[in-house]
Design an enzyme around this catalytic site. Structure first.
Site: not given
Length: 210
Positions: A41, A110, A139
């Site tokens: 990521r 997601s 996040k």
């Protein structure tokens, strides 16, 4: 590796701030402790930096017989021959991505609610990343999901669901017997003093998921 053979039980998502040499060491240790799939990521790197890191990790993970999933970037996934791509709700539509990638490439989506989960399944997702389950510094704008909503998603879809968001050794047991295929973790492994031991401890609990 065929889609049906990918083990989603302990799904490691990398942390962008870690340099490549340290990252490959952490990944090697974590795989030896039970990590079954790795998602690279990168949100703030240049395309070239992302590509170089992905290519290096693909080589390492090939030697470890462990699949590599690329977050968001279909071009990077194709360029390095990754095993899969993981997309969010604001990325290219799943229907478009399926036209761009080989049939054998696994595609994860997601989702944060039942409607998104059902739509992703309808459109051909291979697995779901469901969350955020707990508060997470990875996040910070994510709203934690109620466990009952997680259970409803697992009951309502026939494709594997992986929980993500703030999962660590202190709370992972709350996710047992919910119908999950696995758990995705970031800092619980990436920031651990002993990634192998951290992975092994998490996997011991994940074995009780279903």
């Amino acid at each position: 590796m065929k889609k049906s053979q990918i083990d989603l039980r302990l799904y490691l998502v990398t942390e962008e701030s870690i340099a490549l040499e340290s990252l490959t060491n952490i990944i090697s240790e974590s795989v030896s402790g039970g990590v079954s799939v790795v998602q690279l990521r990168e949100k703030n790197q240049s395309s070239l930096s992302f590509y170089k890191k992905a290519a290096a990790l693909k080589q390492v993970l090939n030697e470890l017989s462990t699949p590599l999933i690329i977050n968001d970037r279909v071009d990077i996934a194709l360029a390095v021959g990754a095993d899969g791509i993981h997309i969010g709700q604001d990325d290219l539509p799943l229907s478009v991505i399926k036209q761009m990638v080989p049939d054998e490439m696994i595609i994860g989506v997601s989702v944060s609610n039942l409607e998104e989960a059902l739509e992703a399944e309808r459109n051909g997702a291979d697995y779901l990343g469901v969350g955020s389950i707990f508060p997470t510094k990875t996040k910070q704008d994510a709203t934690p999901m109620a466990i009952r909503d997680l259970e409803e998603i697992c009951r309502s879809v026939s494709i594997p669901a992986v929980a993500i968001g703030g999962i660590n050794a202190d709370n992972i047991a709350l996710l047992t017997e919910k119908g999950l295929a696995g758990a995705a973790v970031v800092s619980a492994i990436m920031e651990a003093k002993n990634p192998k031991m951290a992975s092994s401890s998490l996997l011991d609990i994940i074995k009780d998921f279903t």
